[in-house]
Enzyme design. Sequence first.
Site, PDB file in Angstrom:
ATOM      1  N   CYS A 171      -3.789   3.821   2.248  1.00 13.18           N
ATOM      2  CA  CYS A 171      -2.800   3.207   3.152  1.00 13.18           C
ATOM      3  C   CYS A 171      -3.194   3.381   4.608  1.00 13.18           C
ATOM      4  CB  CYS A 171      -1.416   3.808   2.897  1.00 13.18           C
ATOM      5  SG  CYS A 171      -1.391   5.628   2.928  1.00 13.18           S
ATOM      6  N   ASN A 172      -3.518   4.607   5.013  1.00 13.88           N
ATOM      7  CA  ASN A 172      -3.864   4.847   6.408  1.00 13.88           C
ATOM      8  C   ASN A 172      -5.156   4.133   6.799  1.00 13.88           C
ATOM      9  OD1 ASN A 172      -1.725   6.565   7.393  1.00 13.88           O
ATOM     10  ND2 ASN A 172      -2.509   8.169   6.067  1.00 13.88           N
ATOM     11  N   ARG A 182       3.198  11.639   6.231  1.00 11.71           N
ATOM     12  CA  ARG A 182       4.344  12.105   5.458  1.00 11.71           C
ATOM     13  C   ARG A 182       3.874  13.102   4.406  1.00 11.71           C
ATOM     14  NH1 ARG A 182       6.602   7.037   2.010  1.00 11.71           N
ATOM     15  NH2 ARG A 182       6.209   7.942  -0.019  1.00 11.71           N
ATOM     16  N   GLY A 206     -11.032   8.239   9.271  1.00 14.49           N
ATOM     17  CA  GLY A 206     -12.007   7.565  10.133  1.00 14.49           C
ATOM     18  C   GLY A 206     -13.284   7.209   9.402  1.00 14.49           C
ATOM     19  N   HIS A 248       4.088   7.002   7.279  1.00 17.32           N
ATOM     20  CA  HIS A 248       3.173   7.620   8.230  1.00 17.32           C
ATOM     21  C   HIS A 248       3.387   6.998   9.612  1.00 17.32           C
ATOM     22  CE1 HIS A 248       1.210   9.203   4.726  1.00 17.32           C
ATOM     23  NE2 HIS A 248       0.712   8.041   4.352  1.00 17.32           N
ATOM     24  N   GLY A 288      -7.538   6.900  -3.475  1.00 14.79           N
ATOM     25  CA  GLY A 288      -7.679   8.276  -3.920  1.00 14.79           C
ATOM     26  C   GLY A 288      -9.054   8.579  -4.477  1.00 14.79           C
TER      27      GLY A 288
END
Length: 346
Positions: free
Chosen positions: A145-146, A173, A200, A225, A115
């Site tokens: 996470c992603n 999500r 990215g 996700h 974050g």
Amino acid sequence: MTQSTPIRVAINGYGVIGKRVADAVLVQDDMELAGVADVVADWRVRPLGPKGIALFGATQEHARAMTDAGVTVTGVLDDLLGQADVVVDCTPKRIAAKNVETYRARELRFIVHGGEKHDVTGHSFVAEVSFSSAVGRSATRVVSCNTTSIVRTLTALKTAGLLKRARGTLLRRATDPWESHEGGIMNTLVPEPEIPSHQGPDAQSVDPDLDVVTMAVKVPQTLAHLHYWTVQLTRAATKDEVLDAFRASPRIALIREAEGLTALNTVKELMADLGRPHDSLYEVALWEDMLKVQGDELFYAYMVDNQAIVIPDTIDAIRALAAPAPKAADSIARTNAALGIGRGLV
């Protein structure tokens, strides 16, 4: 610090990530949980007592509120930081960036999460890529996470000499499950307004050589996700070659629709059946039988548990900053063994 001395870990923030980091620290044989600090005095911190985890108020005011609510408090954040070798900041977005001043003033090693911006620490962490460059640093940022999933999967292809460029679409999500009564979306989809979406460029903060572009859309569900990827390979390859590249990663788990794992909810239910704490999926769960290769083009999809995927990397980041002579492969293997990663999901 000697090899036999446990790393003393403080956790600031006992929310979705903080409680999972705490549980993960407790099962590491080279770490000791000094305690956790928080601002709430409700149900969220009441499990700490039965677990034997010391609770500290973020301030004297918060500590008094906890005491008034009948919650046992050991002290305040400043007391906790004095007992730690490293602090893992799991507070909400943008709060950690403010806390950094306190950690630096105490010359305390610290970890923030995705974050926060890369500039907060000047280093972004995914264990399989940037462990060695974190060694000797005072701070690092475990990416989101992603981003963690992107770096893990593309690094597997890159290590195998197969990665040229990657383009991904993320179905995100809407909110965390425990907050879904307060917000989120229903009966709509919300596209992220810019291409590339932030994941990215964030992956490139870990590995600048990645040729990756992402697009993202928020969807009305709270489980996990879902990613879809199109990758141009460096050459024509077979499906088996690609699968072997993914199998070589210690934190990618191949799953199969043929086994009944046809949706996000079935994978989460499997985590519960396996006895994972909080039903945690620490791995990238990549559908083996959906994956397709056409010449030098690769197509695949996978699931990301945003509450769990960064937990093993956070444990490795603790070692990178605070363990004597840490090695990436040793730390990853140690963390995986403690968390049950690598034993196969089906």
